[in-house]
Scaffold this motif. Structure first.
Motif, PDB file in Angstrom:
ATOM      1  N   ALA A 146       0.827  -1.211   0.000  1.00 14.51           N
ATOM      2  CA  ALA A 146       0.000   0.000   0.000  1.00 14.51           C
ATOM      3  C   ALA A 146       0.860   1.259   0.000  1.00 14.51           C
ATOM      4  N   ALA A 147       1.900   1.285   0.822  1.00 20.91           N
ATOM      5  CA  ALA A 147       2.777   2.457   0.871  1.00 20.91           C
ATOM      6  C   ALA A 147       3.469   2.674  -0.470  1.00 20.91           C
ATOM      7  N   ASP A 148       3.876   1.595  -1.111  1.00 16.85           N
ATOM      8  CA  ASP A 148       4.502   1.713  -2.424  1.00 16.85           C
ATOM      9  C   ASP A 148       3.492   2.218  -3.444  1.00 16.85           C
ATOM     10  N   GLY A 149       2.233   1.807  -3.301  1.00 16.63           N
ATOM     11  CA  GLY A 149       1.188   2.305  -4.186  1.00 16.63           C
ATOM     12  C   GLY A 149       0.937   3.798  -4.000  1.00 16.63           C
ATOM     13  N   ILE A 150       0.975   4.254  -2.755  1.00 20.82           N
ATOM     14  CA  ILE A 150       0.858   5.694  -2.497  1.00 20.82           C
ATOM     15  C   ILE A 150       2.010   6.434  -3.166  1.00 20.82           C
ATOM     16  N   ASP A 151       3.206   5.895  -3.032  1.00 22.29           N
ATOM     17  CA  ASP A 151       4.383   6.540  -3.605  1.00 22.29           C
ATOM     18  C   ASP A 151       4.264   6.650  -5.121  1.00 22.29           C
ATOM     19  N   GLU A 152       3.805   5.583  -5.767  1.00 20.99           N
ATOM     20  CA  GLU A 152       3.629   5.627  -7.223  1.00 20.99           C
ATOM     21  C   GLU A 152       2.597   6.676  -7.616  1.00 20.99           C
ATOM     22  N   LEU A 153       1.494   6.723  -6.877  1.00 17.17           N
ATOM     23  CA  LEU A 153       0.435   7.670  -7.199  1.00 17.17           C
ATOM     24  C   LEU A 153       0.906   9.110  -7.024  1.00 17.17           C
ATOM     25  N   LEU A 154       1.536   9.408  -5.886  1.00 19.34           N
ATOM     26  CA  LEU A 154       1.914  10.781  -5.580  1.00 19.34           C
ATOM     27  C   LEU A 154       3.133  11.254  -6.368  1.00 19.34           C
ATOM     28  N   HIS A 158       1.137  11.770 -10.261  1.00 20.95           N
ATOM     29  CA  HIS A 158       0.845  13.187 -10.066  1.00 20.95           C
ATOM     30  C   HIS A 158       2.084  14.072 -10.103  1.00 20.95           C
ATOM     31  N   GLY A 159       3.195  13.493 -10.539  1.00 21.47           N
ATOM     32  CA  GLY A 159       4.364  14.296 -10.845  1.00 21.47           C
ATOM     33  C   GLY A 159       4.375  14.721 -12.312  1.00 21.47           C
ATOM     34  N   ARG A 162       0.246  16.388 -16.624  1.00 23.08           N
ATOM     35  CA  ARG A 162      -1.182  16.212 -16.856  1.00 23.08           C
ATOM     36  C   ARG A 162      -1.992  16.168 -15.571  1.00 23.08           C
ATOM     37  N   SER A 163      -1.356  16.150 -14.403  1.00 25.10           N
ATOM     38  CA  SER A 163      -2.101  16.159 -13.142  1.00 25.10           C
ATOM     39  C   SER A 163      -2.952  17.412 -13.043  1.00 25.10           C
ATOM     40  N   ARG A 164      -4.207  17.227 -12.609  1.00 22.92           N
ATOM     41  CA  ARG A 164      -5.134  18.353 -12.469  1.00 22.92           C
ATOM     42  C   ARG A 164      -5.243  18.840 -11.019  1.00 22.92           C
ATOM     43  N   VAL A 165      -4.425  18.285 -10.137  1.00 23.55           N
ATOM     44  CA  VAL A 165      -4.470  18.698  -8.727  1.00 23.55           C
ATOM     45  C   VAL A 165      -3.603  19.946  -8.572  1.00 23.55           C
ATOM     46  N   ARG A 166      -4.254  21.110  -8.609  1.00 27.15           N
ATOM     47  CA  ARG A 166      -3.531  22.379  -8.590  1.00 27.15           C
ATOM     48  C   ARG A 166      -4.278  23.382  -7.729  1.00 27.15           C
ATOM     49  N   THR A 167      -3.557  24.355  -7.212  1.00 28.87           N
ATOM     50  CA  THR A 167      -4.152  25.414  -6.406  1.00 28.87           C
ATOM     51  C   THR A 167      -3.663  26.771  -6.909  1.00 28.87           C
ATOM     52  N   PRO A 168      -4.484  27.820  -6.771  1.00 27.64           N
ATOM     53  CA  PRO A 168      -4.056  29.140  -7.247  1.00 27.64           C
ATOM     54  C   PRO A 168      -2.822  29.662  -6.524  1.00 27.64           C
TER      55      PRO A 168
END
Length: 248
Positions: A146-154, A158-159, A162-168
């Motif tokens: 699970a921790a490795d899966g979090i690492d891949e995702l983050l 999301h590196g 194309r990641s849409r997780v953004r803030t002004p």
């Protein structure tokens, strides 16, 4: 995790997915993926497994389209899924360390990439299959997986630009696995997120809990209430609204 460990995780998750699918039945709704039933999950996952197998066995060095989802159902579909999973495992185990083929996330090697990506693809979809069972709750995931899966995702998914997780304005989201002691700091801005494996500096919001609950929450398979949220909860909502990884 090493490549061999990823292959073992893929094997365990794939078998558990099939077992849950068989128990639930092809028509059972997949509650973690609204609009899907078990047949949709099996068709998608076996397509992905066979697509990955082609890169490993045929050595495509550029993007190669998938073969499409099979027009199968019931026991025939389940057998087709099991066969594809078995073929993927065999391909990864037979592949040389020097394998050259196309990949789409950073990795030490193409073989390491495909083993890791398919381990986590299948682990998340195993949780989807389990959500269709009467209990409706995905079972536990090994904390290291699970921790490795979090690492891949983050840090990988999301590196990318194309990641849409953004803030002004610059904001910081921290993710803390309480059972593995892994901590990620996700720095948000108008650009793509930048995530480091550390606990440096203050955070505007923190998500904490067991690695498997965090992993499934970050993959939008569990509600935010499955983990502990402190600080500005709007960042947790922002993640849920904008972090989905889509096939196309």
């Amino acid at each position: 995790m090493k490549t061999g460990e990823h292959i073992e995780a893929l094997e365990a998750a794939g078998r558990s997915l099939a077992d849950a699918a068989a128990e639930a039945g092809a028509d059972a709704p997949v509650t973690t993926c609204p609009g899907w039933r078990i047949r949709d999950l099996l068709r998608h996952t076996t397509m992905v497994h066979r697509w990955a197998t082609a890169f490993v066995t045929e050595g495509h060095t550029s993007y190669h389209p998938d073969g499409g989802e099979p027009d199968l159902d019931g026991e025939e579909l389940l057998a087709h899924y099991r066969e594809g999973h078995t073929r993927l495992l065999a391909a990864l185990r037979a592949a040389p360390e020097t394998l050259e083929c196309w990949t789409f996330l950073p990795a030490p090697s193409p073989l390491a990439f495909w083993a890791r990506r398919q381990a986590h693809e299948t682990t998340v979809h195993r949780a989807d299959a389990e959500s269709a069972l009467p209990a409706g709750v995905p079972g536990p995931i090994d904390p290291r997986v699970a921790a490795d899966g979090i690492d891949e995702l983050l840090r990988a998914f999301h590196g990318r630009d194309r990641s849409r997780v953004r803030t002004p304005e610059p904001r910081t989201l921290r993710v803390r696995a309480t059972d593995t002691e892994d901590v990620w700091t996700v720095r948000l801005s108008p650009e793509a997120p930048h995530t480091t494996l550390d606990d440096v500096g203050p955070a505007d919001c923190e998500l904490s809990g067991p690695a498997d609950r965090l992993c499934l929450t970050l993959w939008n398979r569990l509600p935010d209430s499955a983990v502990h949220v402190t600080g500005d909860a709007s960042l947790a909502r922002l993640w849920r609204a904008n972090s989905a990884i889509t096939w196309s």
